[in-house]
Scaffold this motif. Structure first.
Motif, PDB file in Angstrom:
ATOM      1  N   MET A   1      24.868  46.883   4.095  1.00 40.17           N
ATOM      2  CA  MET A   1      26.223  46.306   4.167  1.00 40.17           C
ATOM      3  C   MET A   1      26.522  46.449   2.466  1.00 40.17           C
ATOM      4  N   ILE A   2      27.904  47.127   2.095  1.00 41.73           N
ATOM      5  CA  ILE A   2      27.095  46.797   0.258  1.00 41.73           C
ATOM      6  C   ILE A   2      28.273  45.939   0.043  1.00 41.73           C
ATOM      7  N   VAL A   3      28.258  44.790  -1.128  1.00 41.53           N
ATOM      8  CA  VAL A   3      29.866  43.767  -1.509  1.00 41.53           C
ATOM      9  C   VAL A   3      29.672  44.191  -2.878  1.00 41.53           C
ATOM     10  N   ILE A   4      30.518  44.365  -3.103  1.00 47.41           N
ATOM     11  CA  ILE A   4      31.362  45.288  -4.694  1.00 47.41           C
ATOM     12  C   ILE A   4      31.694  43.864  -5.107  1.00 47.41           C
ATOM     13  N   LEU A   5      31.456  43.254  -6.395  1.00 44.97           N
ATOM     14  CA  LEU A   5      31.870  41.635  -6.858  1.00 44.97           C
ATOM     15  C   LEU A   5      33.073  42.571  -7.698  1.00 44.97           C
ATOM     16  N   LYS A   6      34.126  41.824  -8.314  1.00 39.47           N
ATOM     17  CA  LYS A   6      34.759  41.559  -9.476  1.00 39.47           C
ATOM     18  C   LYS A   6      33.678  42.348 -10.702  1.00 39.47           C
ATOM     19  N   HIS A   7      35.185  42.734 -11.594  1.00 34.65           N
ATOM     20  CA  HIS A   7      33.926  42.682 -13.181  1.00 34.65           C
ATOM     21  C   HIS A   7      34.327  41.134 -13.446  1.00 34.65           C
ATOM     22  N   VAL A  42      20.509  43.921   3.806  1.00 33.73           N
ATOM     23  CA  VAL A  42      19.754  44.984   4.365  1.00 33.73           C
ATOM     24  C   VAL A  42      19.221  43.830   5.937  1.00 33.73           C
ATOM     25  N   GLY A  43      19.051  44.212   6.520  1.00 35.11           N
ATOM     26  CA  GLY A  43      19.038  43.600   8.185  1.00 35.11           C
ATOM     27  C   GLY A  43      20.126  43.571   9.059  1.00 35.11           C
ATOM     28  N   ASP A  44      20.492  42.793   9.774  1.00 27.29           N
ATOM     29  CA  ASP A  44      21.725  42.710  11.156  1.00 27.29           C
ATOM     30  C   ASP A  44      22.747  41.974  10.464  1.00 27.29           C
ATOM     31  N   THR A  45      23.090  43.225  10.216  1.00 31.72           N
ATOM     32  CA  THR A  45      24.996  42.156   9.266  1.00 31.72           C
ATOM     33  C   THR A  45      25.776  42.143  10.623  1.00 31.72           C
ATOM     34  N   LYS A  63      31.511  47.122   2.559  1.00 28.39           N
ATOM     35  CA  LYS A  63      31.778  48.392   2.719  1.00 28.39           C
ATOM     36  C   LYS A  63      30.761  48.917   3.336  1.00 28.39           C
ATOM     37  N   ARG A  64      30.771  48.954   5.195  1.00 24.74           N
ATOM     38  CA  ARG A  64      29.668  48.787   5.859  1.00 24.74           C
ATOM     39  C   ARG A  64      28.967  50.385   5.565  1.00 24.74           C
ATOM     40  N   VAL A  65      28.035  50.156   6.183  1.00 23.00           N
ATOM     41  CA  VAL A  65      27.206  51.760   5.468  1.00 23.00           C
ATOM     42  C   VAL A  65      26.454  51.728   7.346  1.00 23.00           C
ATOM     43  N   GLN A  66      26.336  50.611   7.807  1.00 20.26           N
ATOM     44  CA  GLN A  66      25.915  50.860   9.833  1.00 20.26           C
ATOM     45  C   GLN A  66      27.034  50.363  10.263  1.00 20.26           C
TER      46      GLN A  66
END
Ligand code: PEP
Ligand code: MN
Length: 340
Positions: A1-7, A42-45, A63-66
């Motif tokens: 899972m990828i967490v994109i932060l605000k500016h 990374v790991g069990d999200t 975004k979920r990558v898995q």
């Protein structure tokens, strides 16, 4: 899972978010770019509530990558799952044909249909005892007595039996049933799915009337997360704008499931179309699409059936359909189990 932060999010807020995310047992790595900061997990999200993370003030998007299903996911179980039902294989080279009446109506009816479908090559007997009917005034099924009658038919023919559960309180009546069916209307009855996760019986999980493939796999995950890996998926048509058929058979679901999951998948052309003459062509198409089996409604007297007569084949029609099915199965390099 990828967490994109605000500016422009400060280090303290980033650290707080990392601590919060790591409390789910995953490893978080912060990558700080010139314009954007992202947190990679990374790991069990699967236990992380993505909407809750998205609602955090510091978060732009997630975004979920898995996929959120682990047990049902082919990535973690590359080999096909093959489920044994009284010596029959569901999910291997064999193609299983489940046939029988929509509902069990009497001992004579279910035993006659059982004999006839077996003679034509069916390998498993179906029959509804608890019926999910749209109208409360329609025939509701014979309940526990219906299961008793199915067991008579099993004793007489040797065919394993499958029947639908509508209420987990009824599980005690399913002790000798070989496959428990969860109908389309109960695909997201999560409390029931959890309980069935503690059962050791194969569960045939029908796709909900308006459910996506991922929602369907998440329902399978509910059963598997409880320890029961014996899940068979059944595509039975979904609701669309089309009115020419009762539902629209989503055959693309078969190869998609095969790609996403290792679980067997079968097709029910009867509920998908609601029309007898469409059962044969769609049975053929289902086999070619890679289905591990079919579920077909057959009645000894469809005109007087108490449920789903319009889509039920007569035993003679089923015999004809089976000739086409057999040819198609053999053409695909698979086989129907033979009764000795
Ligand atoms: C059935 O198989 O009898 C049935 C009710 O099917 P579905 O849940 O797919 O409507
Ligand atoms: Mn039916």
């Amino acid at each position: 899972m990828i967490v994109i932060l605000k500016h422009g999010i400060g280090a303290e807020q980033v650290e707080g978010l990392v601590r919060n995310l790591e409390s789910y047992g995953v490893k978080a790595s912060v990558i700080t770019g010139e314009n954007t900061t992202i947190i990679g997990l990374v790991g069990d999200t699967s236990a992380i509530d993505i909407d809750l993370v998205k609602s955090n003030d510091a978060v732009e998007t997630v975004k979920r990558v898995q996929e959120p299903y682990k047990n049902a996911n082919r990535k973690f179980h590359p080999d096909d799952t093959v489920i044994d039902v009284c010596g029959l294989e569901i999910g291997g080279d064999e193609v299983q044909i489940i046939a029988g009446p929509c509902s069990v109506e009497s001992e004579e009816q279910v035993c006659e249909v059982a004999r006839r479908v077996k003679a034509a090559g069916a390998t498993i007997l179906r029959g509804g005892a608890y019926k999910p009917r749209t109208s409360p005034y329609a025939f509701q099924g014979l309940g526990a007595q219906g299961i008793e009658l199915l067991l008579h038919a099993k004793k007489e023919t040797g065919l394993p039996i499958i029947t639908e559960i509508m209420n987990i309180e009824h599980l005690k009546y399913f002790a000798d049933v070989d496959i428990i069916q969860v109908g389309a209307r109960n695909m997201q009855n999560f409390e029931m799915l959890k309980e069935l996760g503690h059962s050791d019986k194969p569960i045939l999980l029908k796709r909900g009337l308006a459910n996506t493939i991922d929602e369907w796999l998440m329902s399978a995950e509910y059963i598997m997360a409880g320890g029961n890996g014996k899940v068979i998926l059944c595509e039975r048509g979904i609701r669309t704008f089309e009115t020419a058929t009762r539902n629209t058979l989503d055959l693309s679901a078969v190869p998609i499931i095969k790609k996403k999951s290792h679980l067997p998948v079968i097709v029910d052309p009867s509920h998908a179309t609601g029309i007898t003459w469409l059962v044969e062509p769609l049975s053929k198409a289902a086999i070619v699409s890679g289905a591990d089996g079919l579920m077909i409604e057959v009645h000894n007297d469809p005109k007087n059936a108490l449920c789903d007569g319009a889509q039920s084949l007569t035993p003679e029609q089923f015999e004809e359909t089976m000739k086409t099915v057999r040819r198609t199965v053999e053409f695909e390099g698979r086989h129907l189990p033979e009764w000795k």
